[in-house]
Each structure stands twice: as structure tokens, then as C-alpha cells.
Design an enzyme around this catalytic site. Structure first.
Site, mmCIF file in Angstrom:
data_model
loop_
_atom_site.group_PDB
_atom_site.id
_atom_site.type_symbol
_atom_site.label_atom_id
_atom_site.label_comp_id
_atom_site.label_asym_id
_atom_site.label_seq_id
_atom_site.Cartn_x
_atom_site.Cartn_y
_atom_site.Cartn_z
ATOM 1 N N LYS A 75 70.988 9.769 -29.789
ATOM 2 C CA LYS A 75 71.264 11.136 -29.285
ATOM 3 C C LYS A 75 70.691 11.341 -27.876
ATOM 4 O O LYS A 75 71.385 11.818 -26.972
ATOM 5 C CB LYS A 75 70.666 12.193 -30.230
ATOM 6 N N ARG A 131 56.250 5.909 -28.931
ATOM 7 C CA ARG A 131 55.997 7.205 -29.576
ATOM 8 C C ARG A 131 55.153 7.024 -30.843
ATOM 9 O O ARG A 131 55.324 6.064 -31.580
ATOM 10 C CB ARG A 131 57.337 7.870 -29.939
ATOM 11 N N ARG A 154 61.185 9.843 -41.660
ATOM 12 C CA ARG A 154 62.102 10.643 -40.833
ATOM 13 C C ARG A 154 63.555 10.454 -41.296
ATOM 14 O O ARG A 154 64.335 11.396 -41.307
ATOM 15 C CB ARG A 154 61.955 10.252 -39.354
ATOM 16 N N ARG A 194 61.790 0.831 -29.265
ATOM 17 C CA ARG A 194 61.966 1.853 -28.227
ATOM 18 C C ARG A 194 60.688 2.020 -27.400
ATOM 19 O O ARG A 194 59.590 2.035 -27.919
ATOM 20 C CB ARG A 194 62.326 3.197 -28.858
ATOM 21 N N ARG A 231 68.775 21.287 -37.140
ATOM 22 C CA ARG A 231 68.416 20.221 -38.069
ATOM 23 C C ARG A 231 68.384 20.700 -39.507
ATOM 24 O O ARG A 231 68.090 19.908 -40.412
ATOM 25 C CB ARG A 231 67.023 19.707 -37.718
#
Ligand code: AP5
Length: 229
Positions: A27, A173, A184, A140, A101
Site C-alpha cells: 500500500k 520497523r 497483524r 523491509r 481498517r
């Protein structure tokens, strides 16, 4: 759903999109490309919350524990935060990344858009498997200065740990640990996936296979939205 948005854009009508999809679906990456190519305002509730945490604001203090545990921040806090941000937008188009969400968030967005006299153009669902999400998120890295996104294998920085665009240092992160990623994903399936039906029923849903190479995913998205090069 097939719409010729290029005509709308040329006619000065704003393109207002929601990017929907599990953690790691892409996203944020796709939103940056749309912002670059079409000048849309990119609103990421995750980025807004991380900024609040790093500044130590009251919102940041309340949100941190939920975020570190891979849980959703309560709807009331999010709706208040997004309301202020959306009301700042004048005539530009926007991309909502990571919001809504939950069904209550989607209903609050409907009411807010009505109040602002704006409409959604489309809700783009980026579809990826759990295996892909794990591979993407454990690899990431994010620029601590400008927020640019990297993947250690698919889109690495030219110099190890240094952002190509601003020279900032890259970090991982806190919520990109395997255990938190799995939570998640479960939270997405339970609380966010019902939005797929919600937007399908409104005739707004555009489904994209987000597994292939990034450029291919982006080309498919533009094709489905009727956006030219
Ligand atoms: P948020 O920051 O929104 O995280 P998320 O939804 O879990 O999504 P991610 O940012 O992890 O993934 P993405 O889909 O943006 O993927 P990306 O483009 O980075 O939210 C974080 C937390 O904040 C939540 O857990 C919650 O606590 C809270 N929160 C936020 N919004 C909230 C809300 N509305 N309500 C309540 N709580 C909220 O890509 C991932 C990686 O893959 C990158 O390395 C990228 O380079 C790579 N990549 C992307 N596409 C491809 C591709 N096609 N091929 C290869 N690599 C790719």
C-alpha cells in the site's frame, strides 16, 4: 469495475482512492508512486501514528502499545486524527493508505466525505499471500529521514543502509518482527477484511494481484483504473 479516470483527471475531477490490503501488500509503495505520477495527497494513518509516537504526543503515547503489539489503535483516536487531516485537503485528490481498517472507521469516513462534499473514486484491494507478506516485511527497511521504502532483495539501496534519495539512515520497523507480523495478519483478517464486502456492495472495489514485480502491479493498477502513462 472499469473506469476511465484519465478523462476525469483531465476534466479537473479529483481522484480519491483507498488502498486496502494486508500488512506488506504494498500500500505505502504504490501510494508513493501514485503521488509521484498524479500529484495526489498521500494520507497514511500508520505514518501519522509513527510520527506521533516519535514526537511523544498524547496520541503517540496512547497508540504506541497497540502498535508494538500489532493491534489496531482504537477507532475513536483514529477517526479524530483522520478528520483533521482530511479537512485540510482542498481540491486535490487523495490516497488513503491504511484507513479505514474497521467497519466503524468506514462508516465514519462515509459521513465525513458527505460533510466535505467529496466522493470515493475507487477502493483498490492489493491481494498477496501470507508467505509473501512475511518475506516482504522481514526484509523491509525505511528511511529515518524521508520515509522512502526499500526491500533488501527486490529494491535495495545503492549503498548499504543509506537512503538513495536523501542520504538518511535506514531502519527496521519495531512491528516488523515475525511474531508481530503474524498478529497483524490475523488482525487484518478479522477486523479489516470485512471491508472488502462493504466496498464491493458499494460498487467501488477494484481487485489487483499484488504478488508480481512492483512495476507489473503498478501497471495493472493503472490499467484497471483507466489511468494512462
Ligand atoms: P501501517 O503502517 O498502516 O502498517 P500496515 O497496514 O501493516 O502496512 P505496512 O505499512 O506494513 O505495509 P504496506 O502494505 O504499506 O507495504 P509496503 O508498501 O511498505 O500501520 C501500522 C500500525 O499502526 C498498525 O498495526 C496499527 O497498530 C496502527 N494503525 C495504522 N492505521 C490504523 C487504523 N486505520 N486503525 C487502527 N490502527 C491503525 O511494502 C512492504 C515491503 O514490500 C517494502 O519493503 C516494499 O519495498 C516491498 N514491496 C512492495 N511491493 C512489492 C512488490 N510488488 N514486489 C516486491 N516487493 C514489494
Amino acid at each position: 469495475m472499469k473506469i476511465t479516470l484519465l478523462k476525469l483527471l483531465k476534466g479537473g475531477i479529483a481522484l480519491n482512492l483507498i488502498l486496502l490490503g494486508s500488512p506488506g501488500a504494498g500500500k505505502g509503495t504504490i501510494a508513493s508512486m501514485l503521488k509521484r505520477d498524479y500529484g495526489l495527497v498521500h494520507i497514511s494513518t500508520g505514518d501519522m501514528l509513527r510520527e506521533a509516537v516519535s514526537k511523544g504526543t498524547e496520541l503517540g503515547k496512547r497508540a504506541k502499545e497497540y502498535m508494538d503489539n500489532g493491534l489496531l489503535v482504537p477507532d475513536g483516536l483514529i477517526i479524530e486524527m483522520i478528520r483533521e487531516k482530511l479537512l485540510e485537503i482542498k481540491n486535490d485528490g487523495f490516497i488513503l493508505d491504511g484507513f479505514p481498517r474497521t467497519i466503524p472507521q468506514a462508516e465514519a469516513l462515509d459521513a465525513l466525505l458527505e460533510e466535505m462534499g467529496k466522493n470515493l473514486t475507487a477502493v483498490v484491494l492489493l491481494k498477496v499471500s501470507k508467505e509473501t507478506v512475511l518475506e516482504r516485511l522481514t526484509n523491509r527497511r525505511v528511511c529515518s529521514n524521508c520515509g522512502s521504502l526499500y526491500h533488501l532483495k527486490h529494491s535495495p539501496p545503492k549503498v548499504n543502509n543509506v537512503c538513495d534519495f536523501c542520504g538518511g539512515s535506514l531502519y527496521q520497523r519495531d512491528d516488523d518482527k515475525e511474531e508481530t507480523i503474524l498478529r497483524r495478519i490475523a488482525v487484518y483478517e478479522e477486523q479489516t477484511a470485512p471491508l472488502i464486502e462493504y466496498y464491493k456492495n458499494k460498487g467501488l472495489l477494484v481487485e489487483i494481484n499484488a504478488e508480481p514485480h512492483l512495476e507489473q502491479v503498478y501497471a495493472e493498477l493503472k490499467r484497471c483504473l483507466g489511468l494512462g502513462n
